[in-house]
Design an enzyme around this catalytic site. Structure first.
Site, PDB file in Angstrom:
ATOM      1  N   GLY A  77       0.837  -1.196   0.000  1.00 41.22           N
ATOM      2  CA  GLY A  77       0.000   0.000   0.000  1.00 41.22           C
ATOM      3  C   GLY A  77       0.869   1.241   0.000  1.00 41.22           C
ATOM      4  O   GLY A  77       1.797   1.351   0.802  1.00 41.22           O
ATOM      5  N   LEU A 135      -5.979  11.675   7.753  1.00 38.74           N
ATOM      6  CA  LEU A 135      -4.694  12.067   7.194  1.00 38.74           C
ATOM      7  C   LEU A 135      -3.662  12.206   8.301  1.00 38.74           C
ATOM      8  O   LEU A 135      -2.488  11.850   8.127  1.00 38.74           O
ATOM      9  CB  LEU A 135      -4.833  13.380   6.429  1.00 38.74           C
ATOM     10  N   ARG A 162     -19.482  13.129  13.121  1.00 32.23           N
ATOM     11  CA  ARG A 162     -20.107  12.511  11.958  1.00 32.23           C
ATOM     12  C   ARG A 162     -21.194  11.508  12.326  1.00 32.23           C
ATOM     13  O   ARG A 162     -22.232  11.437  11.676  1.00 32.23           O
ATOM     14  CB  ARG A 162     -19.032  11.835  11.107  1.00 32.23           C
ATOM     15  N   ARG A 171     -14.477   8.309  14.053  1.00 34.21           N
ATOM     16  CA  ARG A 171     -13.332   9.166  13.735  1.00 34.21           C
ATOM     17  C   ARG A 171     -13.780  10.604  13.555  1.00 34.21           C
ATOM     18  O   ARG A 171     -14.725  10.883  12.818  1.00 34.21           O
ATOM     19  CB  ARG A 171     -12.638   8.687  12.455  1.00 34.21           C
ATOM     20  N   ALA A 182      -0.172   6.530   4.489  1.00 38.31           N
ATOM     21  CA  ALA A 182       0.535   5.764   5.523  1.00 38.31           C
ATOM     22  C   ALA A 182       1.689   4.975   4.910  1.00 38.31           C
ATOM     23  O   ALA A 182       2.831   5.038   5.390  1.00 38.31           O
ATOM     24  CB  ALA A 182      -0.434   4.825   6.241  1.00 38.31           C
ATOM     25  N   GLY A 183       1.405   4.230   3.842  1.00 35.12           N
ATOM     26  CA  GLY A 183       2.439   3.415   3.222  1.00 35.12           C
ATOM     27  C   GLY A 183       3.507   4.240   2.540  1.00 35.12           C
ATOM     28  O   GLY A 183       4.707   3.942   2.646  1.00 35.12           O
ATOM     29  N   HIS A 214     -20.538   8.728   6.799  1.00 34.94           N
ATOM     30  CA  HIS A 214     -20.262  10.162   6.654  1.00 34.94           C
ATOM     31  C   HIS A 214     -21.557  10.901   6.343  1.00 34.94           C
ATOM     32  O   HIS A 214     -22.310  10.487   5.466  1.00 34.94           O
ATOM     33  CB  HIS A 214     -19.243  10.369   5.536  1.00 34.94           C
ATOM     34  N   SER A 267     -17.022  17.219   1.262  1.00 38.39           N
ATOM     35  CA  SER A 267     -16.177  17.384   2.439  1.00 38.39           C
ATOM     36  C   SER A 267     -16.931  17.894   3.661  1.00 38.39           C
ATOM     37  O   SER A 267     -17.808  18.757   3.562  1.00 38.39           O
ATOM     38  CB  SER A 267     -15.044  18.362   2.122  1.00 38.39           C
ATOM     39  N   GLY A 299      -0.431   4.622  -0.154  1.00 40.41           N
ATOM     40  CA  GLY A 299      -1.156   5.850   0.128  1.00 40.41           C
ATOM     41  C   GLY A 299      -0.379   6.674   1.136  1.00 40.41           C
ATOM     42  O   GLY A 299       0.848   6.570   1.241  1.00 40.41           O
TER      43      GLY A 299
END
Length: 667
Positions: free
Chosen positions: A41, A470, A338, A464, A45-46, A267, A285, A43
């Site tokens: 991965g 992010l 959320r 979350r 994190a990876g 969401h 968003s 993205g």
């Protein structure tokens, strides 16, 4: 059942991470050149982990199923990234970010991990600015901030509605520098399909070249899984169509516990479903809730008139509108978390106040913000007695500067101009708080196998907060894993290269080849999407925004039957020795069909409501979530036994020594 040890360091909360870094073992630069690390991965994190580890001197291999890491789903993150820098001078601090995150997660996250996340958040912004990430700035040149749900301060840094994309380009640039140096070997269009364990340690993976179909063996001294979340188990979600659970599920089947799968975020601000033709949903968003006001008509007659086209939303006066979040939660208003906003929208629509043809939509209205910003702009420009048209013109310019690309995207999809008429929104599956269980060092229950970002469970609890995805991904990759993985790898400085001809590699490759051959040779009558859509409907209807025991039992029964039907009647055209998207989907849906059952099993066992997990049997008279701290204040980590229906529960008890646990309230 056993109790899991998180390996959280002792000592005061604010000193745990610093002391831990001072005490763990290190690998000297000369030895790092002899150690290999696989990152699955690429993205946020990876990508950040790969770039950081290669910069330190490790030999890194990255695996990405897209044609480029730039296509990672991290680019879809729009609104921003949190950090406790207190640029606004509004009372923010590391502790307040820590507290907001714990409270937002409904007291179901690990205290030490959340504090570490808040502690390193400020470093992330400095790192990204140094990389050239174009964060929005105020007139004086300082970085700008805006608010997100569940907080009373402005701590979210942003780049219009493209924050994820800009941050990913920063990580990608850092990766490219290491690729150019030869420290990262990138394998794009490759999908990990199994983990190889040698002598109890993760020592490599089996990957499929998605262009040639060839199975490849790759060895390493440690493996990092950073492959994102599993929201596509619902079929319709805000995730990219390719997002899947496969890498996480493969290590789960090899011994990594899977934690809290039922903690999935719905969401509140997504473009509503328009029909059965859709394969994904589009996120608007959460940053829009800074200036947009959410409402439905006060009367069902007006709601029906809008649904049938007899009235337009702008025809309703202020007195005819129900700004239900402002009414129910006056302290936070439209910026409640959320899960709270999503359930409130569902409640209004279920009661008959929905505003689109299906009755599943509410309005997100910017008229008040346009007028407010227009008057401010007119005052700044010294325009006396500006006309309503001039105020609107100036206000729209301000909104365009803040959210322009989001408004363009909405208009392109819906064919309605959100400057002139309110957006229509409805909750949709978005982020998964559950994931692979990891300890404080981000290591799974398999030694040498680590998990970062959305793929792990560690930092968000049952819900979350916006702009924290992010933050966690980059914290794990830039500032946590480079330290903690070194502690493990310090024992491998004399190991030498791992041989890919070991029998464990033979067994793993044989296992993968058997699955691929079985699918190709199945010769059923139904497509992969047929089964995926059916699974998604079962999940949404029974394990979606609200759950109950009867529905969960029904879901488990139906998913098990659907899984049996899948293996009996799925048809995958082509061969496994070529580009074959249907084969890729089939492998992923096979994993979703197992995860779906564990998901429902986890939701059924948790007899409480908390965050994104809402059991209808456990709610207050006002319809809010009712936790059971006495019996369920733990992480539920499931061990694979060969069948998700017989998964074994392990518990990590949660304790809070630095905050008072209490009923969450945003009123």
């Amino acid at each position: 059942m056993s109790k899991l040890a998180s390996k959280t360091p002792s000592g005061p909360l604010s000193e745990k991470w610093t002391n831990h870094k001072n005490e763990i073992d290190l690998v000297n630069p000369a030895n790092k050149r002899n150690i290999d690390v696989i990152v699955v991965g690429t993205g946020l994190a990876g990508g950040s982990a790969a770039a950081s580890l290669a910069e330190l001197g490790y030999n890194v291999k990255t695996f990405c199923y897209q044609d480029s890491p730039r296509r990672a789903h991290s680019i879809a993150a729009q609104g921003g990234i949190n950090a406790a820098k207190n640029y606004q001078g509004d009372g923010d601090s590391t502790y307040r970010l820590f507290y907001d995150t714990i409270k937002g997660g409904d007291y179901r996250s690990r205290e030490a991990n959340v504090y570490r996340l808040a502690e390193v958040s400020a470093n992330i912004i400095d790192q990204c600015v140094a990389q050239g990430v174009p964060f929005a700035r105020e007139y004086g040149g300082l970085l700008d901030n805006r608010s997100f749900g569940g907080v009373l301060v402005s701590r979210t840094f942003y780049a219009k509605g493209q924050t994820g994309q800009q941050l990913l380009l920063g990580a990608y640039a850092a990766m490219n520098r290491q690729i150019n140096r030869g420290k990262i070997k990138a394998y794009n269009r490759h999908e990990m399909l199994d983990l190889v364990i040698v002598d109890g340690k993760a020592r490599g993976i089996i990957a499929r070249d998605m262009v040639t179909g060839e199975l490849e063996r790759h060895s390493a001294h440690a493996v990092i899984i950073a492959s994102g979340g599993y929201g596509n188990v619902f079929y319709l979600s805000t995730n990219a169509m390719g997002s899947n659970v496969t890498a996480s599920w493969k290590i789960h089947k090899r011994g990594a516990y899977f934690a809290n799968p039922c903690y999935t975020q719905i969401h509140p601000t997504c473009i509503p479903v328009s029909g059965d033709h859709q394969s994904k949903l589009t996120l608007m968003s959460e940053s829009l809730r800074n200036d947009g006001r959410i409402w439905v008509p006060k009367s069902k007659e007006d709601a029906e008139a809008i649904r049938t086209g007899k009235k337009k939303p702008v025809d309703l006066s202020e007195d005819e509108r129900d700004y239900y979040l402002e009414r129910r939660y006056p302290s936070f208003g439209n910026l409640v978390p959320r899960d709270v906003a999503s359930r409130a929208a569902k409640e209004r629509c279920d009661a008959g106040y929905g505003v689109n043809k299906t009755g599943e939509a509410v309005f997100l209205d910017f008229a008040s913000a346009i007028e407010r910003y227009g008057k401010e702009a007119a005052a700044v420009e010294k325009i006396e007695n500006p006309s309503a048209e001039k105020i609107r013109e100036l206000g729209e310019k301000v909104i365009e500067n803040k959210y322009g690309n989001l408004f363009q995207m909405y208009e392109k999809i819906v064919d309605a101009n959100p400057y002139n008429t309110p957006m229509m929104i409805y909750p949709a599956v978005h982020y998964t708080m559950g994931g692979v269980w990891v300890d404080y060092n981000l290591q799974t229950t398999i030694p040498g196998c680590y998990c970062a970002g959305e793929a792990n469970f560690s930092d968000h609890g049952a819900n979350r907060l916006g702009a924290s995805a992010l933050m966690q991904g980059l914290a794990d990759g830039y500032f946590v894993l480079p330290y903690t993985i070194g502690d493990y790898l310090s024992n491998d400085i004399r190991t030498g290269p791992i041989d890919t001809n070991l029998p464990e590699f033979d067994e793993a490759e044989k296992n993968v080849r058997g699955q691929l051959d079985r699918l190709i040779n199945n010769k059923g009558t139904k497509s992969v999407d047929y089964f995926h859509k059916k699974l998604g409907k079962i999940m949404w209807n029974n394990v979606g925004m609200s759950r109950n025991a009867q529905g969960l039992q029904q879901a488990i029964t139906e998913i098990r039957a659907l899984r049996e039907d899948f293996w009996r009647d799925v048809r995958v055209p082509g061969t496994n020795e070529e580009v074959n998207p249907e084969l890729e989907k089939a492998m992923r849906v096979a994993d979703f069909l197992e995860l779906g059952e564990l998901f429902a099993k986890d939701a059924l066992h948790r007899n409480e409501s908390c965050g994104g997990h809402f059991r209808e049997e456990y709610q207050t008279q006002e319809g809010e979530a009712m936790r059971d701290d006495e019996n369920f204040m733990y992480v539920a980590a499931w061990e694979y036994t060969g069948d998700p229906g017989t998964a074994v529960l392990h518990k990590e008890e949660l304790s809070y020594e630095n905050i008072q646990v209490k009923t969450r309230s945003y009123k």
